[in-house]
Design a protein around this motif. Structure first.
Motif, mmCIF file in Angstrom:
data_model
loop_
_atom_site.group_PDB
_atom_site.id
_atom_site.type_symbol
_atom_site.label_atom_id
_atom_site.label_comp_id
_atom_site.label_asym_id
_atom_site.label_seq_id
_atom_site.Cartn_x
_atom_site.Cartn_y
_atom_site.Cartn_z
ATOM 1 N N UNK A 182 -53.684 18.253 12.868
ATOM 2 C CA UNK A 182 -52.719 17.482 13.640
ATOM 3 C C UNK A 182 -52.695 16.062 13.100
ATOM 4 N N UNK A 183 -51.512 15.487 12.999
ATOM 5 C CA UNK A 183 -51.389 14.122 12.521
ATOM 6 C C UNK A 183 -51.058 13.175 13.663
ATOM 7 N N UNK A 184 -51.616 11.981 13.601
ATOM 8 C CA UNK A 184 -51.284 10.908 14.545
ATOM 9 C C UNK A 184 -50.500 9.862 13.771
ATOM 10 N N UNK A 185 -49.313 9.528 14.260
ATOM 11 C CA UNK A 185 -48.472 8.581 13.544
ATOM 12 C C UNK A 185 -48.110 7.396 14.422
ATOM 13 N N UNK A 186 -47.716 6.319 13.769
ATOM 14 C CA UNK A 186 -47.103 5.193 14.471
ATOM 15 C C UNK A 186 -45.657 5.575 14.788
ATOM 16 N N UNK A 187 -45.028 4.874 15.722
ATOM 17 C CA UNK A 187 -43.633 5.192 16.030
ATOM 18 C C UNK A 187 -42.712 5.171 14.809
ATOM 19 N N UNK A 188 -43.037 4.369 13.793
ATOM 20 C CA UNK A 188 -42.170 4.330 12.613
ATOM 21 C C UNK A 188 -42.415 5.479 11.649
ATOM 22 N N UNK A 189 -43.358 6.363 11.974
ATOM 23 C CA UNK A 189 -43.630 7.529 11.153
ATOM 24 C C UNK A 189 -44.832 7.387 10.241
ATOM 25 N N UNK A 190 -45.426 6.200 10.162
ATOM 26 C CA UNK A 190 -46.612 6.004 9.337
ATOM 27 C C UNK A 190 -47.766 6.857 9.857
ATOM 28 N N UNK A 191 -48.357 7.677 8.991
ATOM 29 C CA UNK A 191 -49.476 8.517 9.402
ATOM 30 C C UNK A 191 -50.737 7.664 9.511
ATOM 31 N N UNK A 192 -51.297 7.622 10.709
ATOM 32 C CA UNK A 192 -52.493 6.824 10.953
ATOM 33 C C UNK A 192 -53.765 7.629 10.771
ATOM 34 N N UNK A 193 -53.688 8.919 11.084
ATOM 35 C CA UNK A 193 -54.895 9.747 11.022
ATOM 36 C C UNK A 193 -54.476 11.214 11.030
ATOM 37 N N UNK A 194 -55.181 12.032 10.298
ATOM 38 C CA UNK A 194 -54.991 13.488 10.321
ATOM 39 C C UNK A 194 -56.339 14.132 10.616
ATOM 40 N N UNK A 195 -56.356 15.006 11.595
ATOM 41 C CA UNK A 195 -57.595 15.617 12.057
ATOM 42 C C UNK A 195 -57.497 17.131 11.965
ATOM 43 N N UNK A 196 -58.521 17.776 11.372
ATOM 44 C CA UNK A 196 -58.552 19.229 11.350
ATOM 45 C C UNK A 196 -58.730 19.762 12.759
ATOM 46 N N UNK A 197 -57.967 20.795 13.087
ATOM 47 C CA UNK A 197 -58.088 21.443 14.392
ATOM 48 C C UNK A 197 -59.261 22.413 14.396
ATOM 49 N N UNK A 198 -59.920 22.527 15.545
ATOM 50 C CA UNK A 198 -60.990 23.501 15.704
ATOM 51 C C UNK A 198 -60.393 24.900 15.824
#
Length: 376
Positions: free
Chosen positions: A76-92
């Motif tokens: 799952x990716x966490x992005x800023x409202x402008x679409x910049x990817x802040x963090x990507x985390x592997x799902x369990x």
């Protein structure tokens, strides 16, 4: 062995379909009734299925169809409202290492697959039909269907959803309560670069996210504070969702240009409910959304419902007798797993409503999903 052999399943959603297939596989006679004449095949845009849901679908014998129809991914990716990817985390991988962490798919496609499994099971199916509990005793339940027929069943399984009329009819007073959030959902073509769920926090909404549902489709959603539904005319649904979504960058502009048909946009409030005490009265027992519901902040609604079906079917088909102690044991086994998921799902949303910036959302999610990796 004195195991009862006849069951009425009320409701043809994920839970009702699943329990019907599993009980038929064990040789029980099962009648399934569903109030909607279309058997829910047109309801919903997309669904996110975590590994523990996939585990049940494999048990139902439909995993290969789900895998072929959906879109599997592992992060799952966490992005800023402008679409910049802040963090990507592997799902369990809550369903085990031999299943994907997550599969997104079109909800009507999942329903079609489950309908196919019910039909193949040999269960009797009546659509556009409701049930009235006439009376019951320690041996069974007398039921009148809306077509006028009356039958006697050894057990009635209420899988008739959030607004379950069966739940109310047997004297369980729990009702869903709004959490304060609402969600806009729509199905749209999948941009080639969308290969997982991405979530944007902030902007004009609490969350803006999307999930791939096939090689060519996704569903997108925007979460905001709930509004009076009467104040939002259905013909404005596309305009309202497009207005919110247009503030987000990345893949959102490409998605937003397809939010044009109000009939394809769904708006619902987030609700919560957990029936306290037993989930049965006599020989009538609740499963799925009839017993519990939670916001989709952990994407566990369908998974928990199908787990209910799996556990109840296991217990019914391995017990010598069906009695109050068995159905109470079902509740105790499920409540220990369902309660923390409902509470965590509500808490994540409440932190957002309260503007808590230092909330340990990742920690709460990790603890909850780790628990779900264990067999139900």
């Amino acid at each position: 062995m004195s195991t009862p052999r006849t069951v009425l399943v009320v409701g043809g959603g994920a839970a009702g379909n699943a329990v019907t297939v599993l009980l038929r596989r064990a040789g029980l006679t099962v009648d399934l009734i569903e109030v909607r004449t279309d058997w829910n095949v047109t309801a919903g845009s997309g669904i996110t299925l975590q590994g523990n849901a996939l585990r049940v679908l494999r048990e139902l014998g439909v995993w290969e169809e789900v895998e072929e129809s959906g879109y599997g991914f592992g992060s799952v990716g966490i992005t800023a409202p402008d679409g910049t990817v802040l963090h990507a985390q592997d799902d369990l991988r809550t369903g085990g290492d031999d299943l994907p962490a997550t599969v997104g798919m079109q909800r009507p496609q999942l329903q079609q697959i489950l309908i196919g499994a019910v039909r193949a099971s040999g269960a009797s199916v009546r659509l556009g039909t409701t049930a009235e509990i006439l009376d019951q005793d320690g041996e069974g339940v007398s039921v009148r269907l809306s077509d006028g027929t009356e039958s006697r069943y050894d057990l009635v399984i209420a899988a008739d959803g959030l607004g379950s009329t069966t739940r109310a009819a047997i004297g369980i007073t729990a009702k869903p309560e709004p959490t304060g959030m609402a969600i806009w959902r729509v199905a749209a073509p999948r941009p080639a670069g969308v290969t997982r769920t991405d979530l944007a926090y902030g902007g004009p909404a609490y969350i803006a996210g999307y999930c791939p549902t096939s090689d060519t489709t996704l569903y997108a959603y925007v979460v905001e504070a709930n509004r009076d539904r009467a104040s939002i005319p259905p013909e404005s649904y596309a305009d309202e969702m497009r207005r919110l979504a247009s503030s987000y960058g990345g893949f959102w502009p490409e998605i937003t240009e397809h939010i044009t048909d109000p009939a394809k946009v769904n708006y619902t409030w987030f609700d919560r409910m957990l029936v306290e005490g037993s989930w049965h009265r006599g020989r009538v027992v609740l499963i799925g959304d009839a017993a519990h519901c939670c916001p989709p902040t952990l994407a566990q609604g369908a998974a928990l419902s199908m787990e209910d079906a799996w556990v109840l079917a296991q217990m019914l088909t391995t017990a010598d007798t069906w009695d109050d102690a068995l159905l109470q044991a079902y509740h105790e086994r499920r409540i220990a797993r369902v309660r923390p998921v409902v509470e965590a799902s509500v808490q994540i949303g409440q932190w957002q409503l309260d503007g808590v910036r230092d909330a340990d959302v990742p920690g709460l999610m990790a603890r909850t999903m780790t628990m779900l990796r264990e067999l139900p």
